[in-house]
Each structure stands twice: as C-alpha cells, then as structure tokens.
Scaffold this active site. Structure first.
Site, PDB file in Angstrom:
ATOM      1  N   ALA A  66     -65.481  66.090  18.551  1.00 32.64           N
ATOM      2  CA  ALA A  66     -64.794  66.964  17.603  1.00 32.64           C
ATOM      3  C   ALA A  66     -64.423  68.239  18.347  1.00 32.64           C
ATOM      4  O   ALA A  66     -65.018  68.568  19.373  1.00 32.64           O
ATOM      5  CB  ALA A  66     -65.720  67.271  16.436  1.00 32.64           C
ATOM      6  N   GLY A 100     -68.084  63.094  18.481  1.00 30.09           N
ATOM      7  CA  GLY A 100     -67.189  62.456  17.517  1.00 30.09           C
ATOM      8  C   GLY A 100     -66.314  61.381  18.145  1.00 30.09           C
ATOM      9  O   GLY A 100     -65.862  60.463  17.454  1.00 30.09           O
ATOM     10  N   GLU A 120     -68.417  58.391  18.080  1.00 36.11           N
ATOM     11  CA  GLU A 120     -68.540  57.984  16.665  1.00 36.11           C
ATOM     12  C   GLU A 120     -67.265  57.323  16.165  1.00 36.11           C
ATOM     13  O   GLU A 120     -67.320  56.330  15.428  1.00 36.11           O
ATOM     14  CB  GLU A 120     -68.895  59.209  15.810  1.00 36.11           C
ATOM     15  N   GLU A 164     -74.232  66.355  20.943  1.00 39.78           N
ATOM     16  CA  GLU A 164     -74.223  67.432  19.937  1.00 39.78           C
ATOM     17  C   GLU A 164     -75.443  68.333  20.027  1.00 39.78           C
ATOM     18  O   GLU A 164     -75.389  69.518  19.715  1.00 39.78           O
ATOM     19  CB  GLU A 164     -74.152  66.835  18.520  1.00 39.78           C
TER      20      GLU A 164
HETATM   21  C1  HXC Z   1     -62.745  71.427  22.343  1.00 38.03           C
HETATM   22  C2  HXC Z   1     -62.774  70.605  24.468  1.00 38.03           C
HETATM   23  C3  HXC Z   1     -63.734  69.647  24.116  1.00 38.03           C
HETATM   24  C4  HXC Z   1     -64.176  69.607  22.770  1.00 38.03           C
HETATM   25  C5  HXC Z   1     -63.290  69.415  26.209  1.00 38.03           C
HETATM   26  N1  HXC Z   1     -62.525  70.428  25.767  1.00 38.03           N
HETATM   27  N2  HXC Z   1     -64.049  68.923  25.227  1.00 38.03           N
HETATM   28  N3  HXC Z   1     -62.282  71.483  23.589  1.00 38.03           N
HETATM   29  N4  HXC Z   1     -63.660  70.522  21.928  1.00 38.03           N
HETATM   30  N5  HXC Z   1     -65.055  68.721  22.331  1.00 38.03           N
HETATM   31  C6  HXC Z   1     -61.570  71.221  26.533  1.00 38.03           C
HETATM   32  C7  HXC Z   1     -62.269  72.190  27.462  1.00 38.03           C
HETATM   33  O1  HXC Z   1     -62.642  73.351  26.759  1.00 38.03           O
HETATM   34  C8  HXC Z   1     -61.183  72.461  28.476  1.00 38.03           C
HETATM   35  O2  HXC Z   1     -60.253  73.344  27.918  1.00 38.03           O
HETATM   36  C9  HXC Z   1     -60.499  71.098  28.609  1.00 38.03           C
HETATM   37  O3  HXC Z   1     -60.824  70.381  27.411  1.00 38.03           O
HETATM   38  C10 HXC Z   1     -61.007  70.296  29.789  1.00 38.03           C
HETATM   39  O4  HXC Z   1     -62.408  70.237  29.724  1.00 38.03           O
HETATM   40  P1  HXC Z   1     -63.382  70.608  30.933  1.00 38.03           P
HETATM   41  O5  HXC Z   1     -64.713  70.907  30.338  1.00 38.03           O
HETATM   42  O6  HXC Z   1     -62.760  71.638  31.803  1.00 38.03           O
HETATM   43  O7  HXC Z   1     -63.416  69.223  31.729  1.00 38.03           O
HETATM   44  P2  HXC Z   1     -64.572  68.636  32.628  1.00 38.03           P
HETATM   45  O8  HXC Z   1     -65.155  69.723  33.503  1.00 38.03           O
HETATM   46  O9  HXC Z   1     -63.993  67.429  33.290  1.00 38.03           O
HETATM   47  O10 HXC Z   1     -65.725  68.202  31.632  1.00 38.03           O
HETATM   48  C11 HXC Z   1     -65.496  67.149  30.729  1.00 38.03           C
HETATM   49  C12 HXC Z   1     -66.595  67.133  29.607  1.00 38.03           C
HETATM   50  C13 HXC Z   1     -66.672  68.532  28.982  1.00 38.03           C
HETATM   51  C14 HXC Z   1     -67.943  66.759  30.251  1.00 38.03           C
HETATM   52  C15 HXC Z   1     -66.205  66.058  28.625  1.00 38.03           C
HETATM   53  O11 HXC Z   1     -65.348  68.944  28.614  1.00 38.03           O
HETATM   54  C16 HXC Z   1     -67.555  68.578  27.766  1.00 38.03           C
HETATM   55  O12 HXC Z   1     -68.781  68.606  27.882  1.00 38.03           O
HETATM   56  N6  HXC Z   1     -66.945  68.629  26.559  1.00 38.03           N
HETATM   57  C17 HXC Z   1     -67.651  68.758  25.325  1.00 38.03           C
HETATM   58  C18 HXC Z   1     -68.307  67.469  24.960  1.00 38.03           C
HETATM   59  C19 HXC Z   1     -69.104  67.587  23.644  1.00 38.03           C
HETATM   60  O13 HXC Z   1     -70.011  68.420  23.548  1.00 38.03           O
HETATM   61  N7  HXC Z   1     -68.737  66.785  22.623  1.00 38.03           N
HETATM   62  C20 HXC Z   1     -69.345  66.850  21.353  1.00 38.03           C
HETATM   63  C21 HXC Z   1     -68.594  67.804  20.482  1.00 38.03           C
HETATM   64  S1  HXC Z   1     -69.396  68.038  18.930  1.00 38.03           S
HETATM   65  P3  HXC Z   1     -59.708  74.632  28.740  1.00 38.03           P
HETATM   66  O14 HXC Z   1     -58.825  75.341  27.739  1.00 38.03           O
HETATM   67  O15 HXC Z   1     -60.897  75.412  29.164  1.00 38.03           O
HETATM   68  O16 HXC Z   1     -58.950  74.035  29.882  1.00 38.03           O
HETATM   69  C22 HXC Z   1     -68.966  66.703  18.058  1.00 38.03           C
HETATM   70  C23 HXC Z   1     -69.530  66.660  16.684  1.00 38.03           C
HETATM   71  C24 HXC Z   1     -69.129  65.423  15.980  1.00 38.03           C
HETATM   72  O17 HXC Z   1     -68.247  65.842  18.465  1.00 38.03           O
HETATM   73  C25 HXC Z   1     -69.523  65.534  14.569  1.00 38.03           C
HETATM   74  C26 HXC Z   1     -68.599  64.760  13.686  1.00 38.03           C
HETATM   75  C27 HXC Z   1     -67.239  65.274  13.675  1.00 38.03           C
END
Ligand code: HXC
Length: 258
Positions: free
Chosen positions: A65, A109, A112, A132
């Site tokens: 998400a 998400g 999911e 998460e």
């Molecule tokens: C918003 C995101 C994002 C996310 C990545 N980006 N994941 N933006 N929400 N979930 C954005 C980053 O901010 C960045 O933007 C760009 O995408 C590239 O990401 P990087 O981090 O620079 O890439 P990398 O170093 O290759 O790392 C990849 C990654 C990392 C390991 C996947 O991006 C990451 O850890 N993302 C978050 C993963 C996460 O926590 N997911 C769960 C979310 S909570 P900029 O602008 O800086 O270039 C969830 C709740 C679900 O899903 C509940 C139900 C809906």
C-alpha cells in the site's frame, strides 16, 4: 475509461491488467486500486474474456500500500472510509479466474493482492513479504489469514513478525505459488494458463473457482455439499452436453459458455 496507473489490454480471450506506477514500485494508492477494480469488473462483464492476468513490472508486482498516502491518516478516517474494504476487495468479487503474475517485490498489500487472486505464478526473481511490522502496523488486507492458510503458522509468523522476505524458490516449496518460471517467461506462461482456462466452458470454470474458494470459508461438510450442488447444476448447461458428447464422438468440444 482512461486509466493513469494501470495498463489494460486483451490478448486473445485473456484480459491483462498491468500495474503501472513504476516510480513508486507500483505502490497501491487509492487511485490505482480504484482503477484496478474498474478494469477487473469490466473484464468480468465482457463475454469475450475468459480469464484475467494481473501483473506488474520486472522490479515490482507491488511494493505495498502507498505508505506516503497512508502516513497521516487518522483512526476515524480509516475507520469511516472503510480503508481496505472499500477498494481492495474487488478482486474477490470477480467470477472469472484471476492469475497474479508476480515478478520482483510483492510486499505488504502487494503480497495480499497477489494472494486474493486465484493463483500466483512467480518469476524467479519474485520476493514475497509482509513487512508492515517495520512500520508499526500489521497486514490489513487479509495477509495474516491468507498467508497463514497458504504456508502454515510457523512460516507465516516468522514472515509477519520479522518482515523476512521469501524468495520464489521458497515460496514454491511453501505452496504460496503455483509455479516458478524464468522472468522472461512470466507473462507468456500466465497467458498460456489464461488461454487454456478461457478455452473451457465458462460456467464450469466459474463454478470450479467458486468451489475451491469455498474451501477457505467453510467446513468440509458444507464445502462438499456446495461442490455437489454446483456439480449438479452444470448438468443444466449446454456445455456439459457438448463436452461429454465430444468425448464420446472423439472430437474437440465446442463450448459456447452456457
Ligand atoms: C510508497 C513506495 C513504496 C510504498 C516503494 N516506494 N515502496 N512509496 N509506498 N509501499 C517508493 C520509494 O519511496 C521510492 O520513491 C521508490 O518507490 C523506489 O523505492 P526505493 O526504496 O528507492 O527502492 P529500493 O531501494 O530498490 O527498495 C525497494 C523496497 C523498498 C525494498 C521494495 O522500496 C521498500 O521497502 N518499500 C516499502 C515496502 C513496504 O514496507 N511495504 C508495505 C507497505 S504497508 P522515491 O520518491 O524516494 O524515489 C502495506 C499495508 C497493507 O502494504 C495493508 C493493506 C492495504
């Protein structure tokens, strides 16, 4: 409708939806989820389509998400907006089979969403995770339930409590995915599965999907009862007559999806 965050195309009898927000690794914001729901419903209503593939990019199916969109939301806002329920569960209401073709990250998400589809086909670079807990939240789109049912309690606990990612090989061994294929073969293979499904009788495909999904919702007794009723009802279709007549006459069936 013109979409901004997804690409939609038709290949033969398969509808393909590509999540297309590359700069954010396909983070699933409200707009993207709204567009996805709309495209899924469109394909479900289209008699020319027999199966649907949902995919992302080579780097990310979806990294979760959208954290930036979520971060300032308040409890009443998420509660009264029915955050998750309102936009995330459209895929569960689709009658045609939905295949998730996953390459790269399928996190939070994203994982999911893949698990809400009817099967997951993974590229060899796929990575699944529920990170998460790193954000001070827990899975909110069914991850704690669907991941646990798919891979069992210990593995699900480890992934959800430590945010450890699972690679494609482990995901296949753990039964999270149907199969792993080389990255270059992901979409062709997903399309092949979709075409095969789409060539079969529409009512039997939809009822087979309904019956399998019932296994996650009900008791064995009730599930078998539902299966039997669906099985009986297929004897009311022309496709059942055609399928069995074709077998007896040693020819290919010509299903009319009714
Ligand atoms: C918003 C995101 C994002 C996310 C990545 N980006 N994941 N933006 N929400 N979930 C954005 C980053 O901010 C960045 O933007 C760009 O995408 C590239 O990401 P990087 O981090 O620079 O890439 P990398 O170093 O290759 O790392 C990849 C990654 C990392 C390991 C996947 O991006 C990451 O850890 N993302 C978050 C993963 C996460 O926590 N997911 C769960 C979310 S909570 P900029 O602008 O800086 O270039 C969830 C709740 C679900 O899903 C509940 C139900 C809906």
């Amino acid at each position: 409708m013109a979409y901004e965050m997804i690409l939609v195309e038709i290949q033969g009898r398969v509808g393909v939806i590509t999540l297309n927000r590359p700069k954010a690794l396909n983070a699933l914001c409200d707009q993207l989820m709204g567009e996805l729901g709309e495209a899924l419903r469109g394909f479900d209503a289209d008699p020319a389509i027999g199966a649907i593939v949902v995919t992302g990019s080579e780097k990310a199916f979806a990294a979760g998400a959208d954290i930036k969109e979520m971060k300032d939301r308040t409890y009443p806002a998420v509660y009264f907006d029915d955050f998750i329920g309102k936009r995330w569960e459209d895929v569960l209401r689709i009658q045609k089979p939905v295949i998730a073709a996953v390459a790269g990250f399928a996190l939070g998400g994203g994982c999911e969403l893949a698990m809400m589809c009817d099967m997951i086909l993974a590229a060899d670079n796929a990575k699944f995770g529920q990170p998460e807990i790193n954000l001070g939240i827990i899975p909110g789109a069914g991850g704690s339930q669907r991941l646990t049912r798919a891979i069992g309690k210990s593995k699900a606990m480890e992934m959800i409590l430590t945010a450890r990612m699972m690679d494609a090989t482990e995901a296949e061994r753990a039964n999270l995915v149907a199969r792993v294929v080389p990255l270059a073969d992901l979409l062709p293979e997903a399309l092949k599965i979709g075409e095969k499904i789409a060539s079969l009788s529409g009512p039997s495909v939809a009822m087979a999907k309904e019956a399998v999904n019932a296994a996650f919702e009900t008791t064995l007794h009730e599930g078998v009862r539902l299966e039997r009723r669906l099985f009986h009802s297929l004897f009311a279709t022309a496709d059942q007559k055609e399928g069995m007549a074709a077998f007896a006459e040693k020819r290919k069936p010509d299903f009319r999806h009714g």
